[in-house]
Design an enzyme around this catalytic site. Structure first.
Site, PDB file in Angstrom:
ATOM      1  N   LYS B 219      39.711  19.156 -30.714  1.00 23.16           N
ATOM      2  CA  LYS B 219      39.973  19.828 -31.978  1.00 23.16           C
ATOM      3  C   LYS B 219      41.309  20.554 -31.879  1.00 23.16           C
ATOM      4  CE  LYS B 219      35.995  18.658 -33.708  1.00 23.16           C
ATOM      5  NZ  LYS B 219      35.843  17.859 -34.940  1.00 23.16           N
ATOM      6  N   ASP B 247      41.955  16.159 -33.662  1.00 22.19           N
ATOM      7  CA  ASP B 247      41.240  16.283 -34.942  1.00 22.19           C
ATOM      8  C   ASP B 247      41.555  17.637 -35.553  1.00 22.19           C
ATOM      9  OD1 ASP B 247      39.458  16.401 -37.034  1.00 22.19           O
ATOM     10  OD2 ASP B 247      37.662  16.052 -35.820  1.00 22.19           O
ATOM     11  N   GLU B 273      43.267  13.035 -36.621  1.00 17.94           N
ATOM     12  CA  GLU B 273      42.113  12.855 -37.518  1.00 17.94           C
ATOM     13  C   GLU B 273      42.103  13.951 -38.583  1.00 17.94           C
ATOM     14  OE1 GLU B 273      38.548  12.252 -35.320  1.00 17.94           O
ATOM     15  OE2 GLU B 273      37.252  13.133 -36.855  1.00 17.94           O
ATOM     16  N   GLU B 300      35.221  10.783 -42.476  1.00 17.38           N
ATOM     17  CA  GLU B 300      33.914  11.432 -42.360  1.00 17.38           C
ATOM     18  C   GLU B 300      33.570  12.226 -43.609  1.00 17.38           C
ATOM     19  OE1 GLU B 300      35.239  14.361 -39.071  1.00 17.38           O
ATOM     20  OE2 GLU B 300      33.569  15.385 -40.030  1.00 17.38           O
ATOM     21  N   ASP B 323      30.760   7.861 -42.199  1.00 21.19           N
ATOM     22  CA  ASP B 323      29.688   8.786 -41.859  1.00 21.19           C
ATOM     23  C   ASP B 323      28.402   8.227 -42.447  1.00 21.19           C
ATOM     24  OD1 ASP B 323      29.268  12.034 -41.182  1.00 21.19           O
ATOM     25  OD2 ASP B 323      27.870  11.200 -42.636  1.00 21.19           O
ATOM     26  N   HIS B 350      32.093   8.492 -37.534  1.00 23.44           N
ATOM     27  CA  HIS B 350      31.902   9.911 -37.241  1.00 23.44           C
ATOM     28  C   HIS B 350      30.472  10.126 -36.788  1.00 23.44           C
ATOM     29  CE1 HIS B 350      30.683  14.034 -38.863  1.00 23.44           C
ATOM     30  NE2 HIS B 350      31.547  14.297 -37.923  1.00 23.44           N
TER      31      HIS B 350
END
Lengths: 451, 451
Positions: B219, B247, B273, B300, B323, B350
Site C-alpha cells: 500500500k 496500491d 493500482e 475492484e 471483484d 481483487h
C-alpha cells in the site's frame, strides 16, 4: 454555543403509481418517496431539512443510510457548520468505513447529499436568506472552497474556479433584479408520462403552451410505434415553435439509441435524454456524434462530479441535467456548476419527483445570478406533483419559476404530510392496508392529479 | 417442487482495525465485515450462501438492502433457479423501484451480487460441483445467456460472446488437469499494509518469497518519503526478480498519481493500482500513458460492467482486478471476464477482505480452464486473513490457490463464527462492550494475525 442535538429520519412514500404519474420506459410504476432528515438544534427556531428522493421500495434502505450518518452530525456547533458547511461534507464523504459502500455513489452518497443539503438549509434559514441568494452573495473564494474539487484538478484547478466565480459576480445586481422580476425559465414534463393516454397527452401539452411553457418533454423508449404516434400528437398539439424534448430513461444500448432517435427525427425533438446507461460516458459520446442536430442531455443519474467531469471531457452531452439529491449535496453541485460554466455547457436541472423542483431552482438561480450569468438554452424541469406537501412550494407563472424569498433551501415538508405518508405507519398507509384487508377497493386518493 | 422458503441475513463484523490489518491510504482502520445472506429451502441439505463485503460502519445499511430483496427471492423454485440463475439476476436488477437506488451501483448492486452469488452457490452445491467446474463444464451458449451483456452490445455482441466461450473450451480437459495438479497463481498483499512497521513488512515479504509467491503488493499514497523507504525495504527483502505491485487506493488526483508513481519508479513497481478515483476512466487512461512501463491496474471498485467496458475502450488499464462481491454477482462477472478475454487483458482479481479469496478463485479458475485459457501475467490476490471462518477455506501451497473440490462457491461461513461476530449482539461484541463499560482493556483478540 448552539449545536445539532438530534437527527430525525422519516420514510415518506406517496402512492403515485396508482395514477401512472412519473411512469417511464424503465420505471413503469414509481411511488415517489423521500428518505427525509431533520437536523434539530438547541437554538430556538433553527433547524435544517433535507432528503433523498427514491421511487418506493428501498426507501427504507436509504433511511438506514441516513441513520448511519447520525454520529457524524449530532453535537456539531451551528456556528461552525454555518461558517463552513464543507466541514460536514468532507467529514461525511471521508468516513473511512462508510466510503466503502460507494465510494461516493448510490445509497450512501445520496444520504450524504440529504444531510449536506439539510446543513445548507439550516445555514440559509439562520442567515435569513433563500439559499440562491446566500450563494449568490457569498465571496468567490469562500464558494470555491465550498466546492468539492477533489479529482477535478486535471480540468478545474482551484484558481480557475475562483476566476470563474469572480467573473460571475460582474453585474450580479442587474441579474438579481431580472430574476426577481421574471423568474427562471421552466420546462414541463407533466404531459409526457409514458402511462398517459394520447388524449391526456394532447390536452396537457396544449395547456402547457397556454401556461407559457416553451418546452415540454415526452417519455419514450418502450415501443417505437407508440413513440411515433405520441410525438406526432404532441407536435400537432404544440406547433412547430415549442421545443419537445424526449427522454428514454436509459432504455437503449448505443446502436438502438442512435436508430430510435433517428426514427423520431422527423418530429424535430430538441434533445434525447438518457439514451443509454447513465454510466456509459463513451456511449453517450457515440450517440451524440450520430444523432446531431438532436442534442444529447444527461446527468440526473450522474453519481458524482467525476462522472460529470468525464461527460464534458468526452464531449458526451450538449445539456447537463444535474440533480440536487443524487450527488453529495450543495458542495458537490457547486463543483458540477463550475465544470459546466468552465465548458460553457448549459445546465437544465432534473426535477420532479418529491421536492426536487423546490431544491434545484436555488442552484439554477445562483448559477444565473453569479456564475454562468445566462439563462440562454437553460430551463429547470417542472412537474406539477406533490408541491402541496412543502411549506415553501415552488411558484410557477408564465412558464417561469418565481425566485423563492423564504429563508432556506425550500426543503421543508409539512408536518401533516410527514404524519400522513410515513411508511408503513402513517395514516394513509394504515388506512390503505386496512382497506385491502377488508377486501374493499384500495384507496386511490388522487394526491397528484394534474389534469 | 422444492422452493426457497426463507432468506436469512446477518450483520457480521470482525475487529480487524485493532491490528491495522487491511490499512491503506484511504481506509486506515477497516473492520472487515460481511452483510451475509442464506437462502433456506425445503429440500433437505440444500441452501445457498452469499455476502457483500464492507469494512465496518454501514454494514447495517448493506443488510437492509439484502432484506429489501427478500420478496423477490422467497418462493422461487429450485429447479428454475438452478436451470437459469440469470432469472434471479434479471429480476433483481430490473426491479423498477429498487433500481433507482443505483442504478446498478453501490449498496443496492452489492446486495444483488450477494443474492445472485448465493443462488450460484446453491446451484453448484445441488449439482455436486465446485462453481469453477460447473461453469467450465457448462455449454457455451448457456454461459453466454447467463452473462449480462446489456449495454455492452457496442463492443461485445452475443455472437462474439458465444464464439469466445466456444474457443475457450478447446483443450479444457488438459487445463483442468493442470489446474488440479498445480493450482492457480496467487500474489500476496499480507506484507504491505500501510499500518505495518518496516520490520514487519520486511519479515513478511521474506516469508512470502519463501512460501513460493512471485509477486507481493504494498500500500502506498499517504506519504512519499515513507513510500520510498518502505519500497526500498521491500525490494531489498525480495530481490530483483519478485514483482512488487503498489496500491494507492484512490488517494491521488491525476497529476499527483503521475508524479508519485514516477518518484517510485526506481524500485521497478510492477503495477500501480487505483491511482485515482475508480470512476475516473479517462483519468486512469491519462495516468497509464504517463507512467509506462509501470502498468496500471484497477477494477475492484468498478461498480458494474459498463465501467469495465469503458476502462477497456479507453485503454485505461493493463490489468483488470474484478471483484466477486462489488458487482451483481456471477452473471455480471461472466460479462466482465468476456470483455477482458475479448481484449486480451489479464484479469488479476481483487481479494482479501472477508471471503473474497474464497469467491474469486472460482472465477479465475473458470477463466483459465474455459475462457482465456491462460495464467500468463495473471494471479489472484491472496491475504492471509479470516479464512478460518469459512467451512471451505482457500488452500494455498507454493504460491498457488489449490482448486476447490467441495460443491458450491466456497461462500459458507461457519455457524459459530456467525454467532460470535454478529453485530452488535454476537458473543465477541457483547463481551467487548461489557469490557469497555467496565473500564478494562478492550478485547484485542488477535483474530487475524499473520506474522
Amino acid at each position: 454555543m448552539s449545536r445539532i442535538t438530534a437527527v430525525e429520519t422519516h420514510d415518506i412514500r406517496f402512492p403515485t403509481s396508482r395514477e401512472l404519474d412519473g411512469s417511464d420506459a424503465m420505471h413503469p410504476d414509481p411511488d415517489y418517496s423521500a428518505a427525509y432528515l431533520v437536523l434539530r438544534t438547541d437554538e430556538a427556531g433553527t433547524e435544517g431539512h433535507g432528503f433523498a428522493f427514491t421511487i418506493g421500495r428501498g426507501n427504507e434502505v436509504q433511511v438506514a443510510a441516513l441513520n448511519a450518518l447520525r454520529p457524524q452530525l449530532v453535537g456539531r456547533r451551528l456556528d461552525d457548520i454555518c461558517a463552513d458547511p464543507g466541514t460536514v461534507y468532507r467529514a461525511l464523504t471521508a468516513d473511512s468505513q462508510l466510503r466503502w459502500l460507494g465510494p461516493e455513489k448510490g445509497v450512501i452518497h445520496m444520504a450524504v447529499g440529504a444531510a449536506v443539503n439539510a446543513v445548507w438549509d439550516l445555514a440559509a434559514r439562520r442567515a435569513g436568506k433563500p439559499l440562491w441568494r446566500l450563494l449568490a452573495e457569498a465571496p468567490p473564494e469562500w464558494l470555491a472552497a465550498q466546492a468539492d474539487l477533489r479529482y477535478l484538478e486535471d480540468v478545474l484547478p482551484r484558481e480557475r474556479a475562483v476566476e470563474l466565480l469572480r467573473a460571475g459576480r460582474r453585474d450580479a445586481g442587474r441579474r438579481t433584479a431580472a430574476l426577481l422580476r421574471t423568474g427562471y425559465p421552466a420546462y414541463t414534463t407533466s404531459p409526457g408520462w409514458l402511462g398517459y393516454s394520447d388524449e391526456r397527452l394532447t390536452r396537457l401539452a396544449r395547456r402547457a403552451v397556454a401556461d407559457g411553457f416553451t418546452q415540454i418533454k415526452l417519455k419514450v423508449g418502450a415501443d417505437l410505434a407508440d413513440d411515433i404516434r405520441r410525438l406526432r400528437a404532441a407536435r400537432a398539439a404544440v406547433g412547430p415553435d415549442i421545443r419537445i424534448a424526449i427522454d428514454a430513461n436509459q432504455r437503449w444500448h448505443v446502436r438502438q439509441a442512435i436508430e430510435w432517435t433517428r426514427a423520431l427525427a422527423e418530429f424535430a425533438p430538441y434533445w434525447i435524454e438518457e439514451p443509454t446507461s447513465p454510466d456509459d460516458i463513451l456511449g453517450h459520446a457515440a450517440v451524440r456524434r450520430a444523432v446531431a442536430p438532436v442534442k444529447v442531455a444527461s446527468g440526473e443519474h450522474a453519481q458524482n462530479r467525476v462522472i460529470v467531469k468525464q461527460l464534458l471531457q468526452a464531449g458526451a452531452i450538449d445539456v447537463l441535467q444535474l440533480d440536487a439529491a443524487r450527488v453529495g449535496g450543495v458542495n458537490e453541485n457547486l463543483a458540477v456548476l463550475l465544470l459546466a460554466a468552465d465548458r460553457g455547457i448549459p445546465v437544465c436541472p432534473h426535477a420532479g419527483g418529491v421536492g426536487l423542483c423546490e431544491l434545484v431552482q436555488h442552484l439554477a438561480m445562483f448559477d444565473y445570478v453569479a456564475l454562468s450569468g445566462s439563462t440562454r438554452d437553460r430551463a429547470v424541469e417542472y412537474v406539477d406533483h406533490l408541491h402541496e406537501h412543502f411549506t415553501d412550494p415552488v411558484r410557477i407563472t408564465g412558464g417561469h419559476y418565481a425566485a423563492p424569498s423564504a429563508p432556506g433551501f425550500s426543503a421543508r415538508m409539512r408536518p401533516e404530510s410527514l404524519a400522513r405518508y410515513r411508511y408503513p405507519d402513517g395514516e394513509f398507509w394504515a388506512a390503505d392496508r386496512a382497506g385491502r384487508a377488508a377486501g374493499g377497493r384500495r384507496d386511490t386518493e388522487r394526491t397528484v392529479e394534474t389534469a
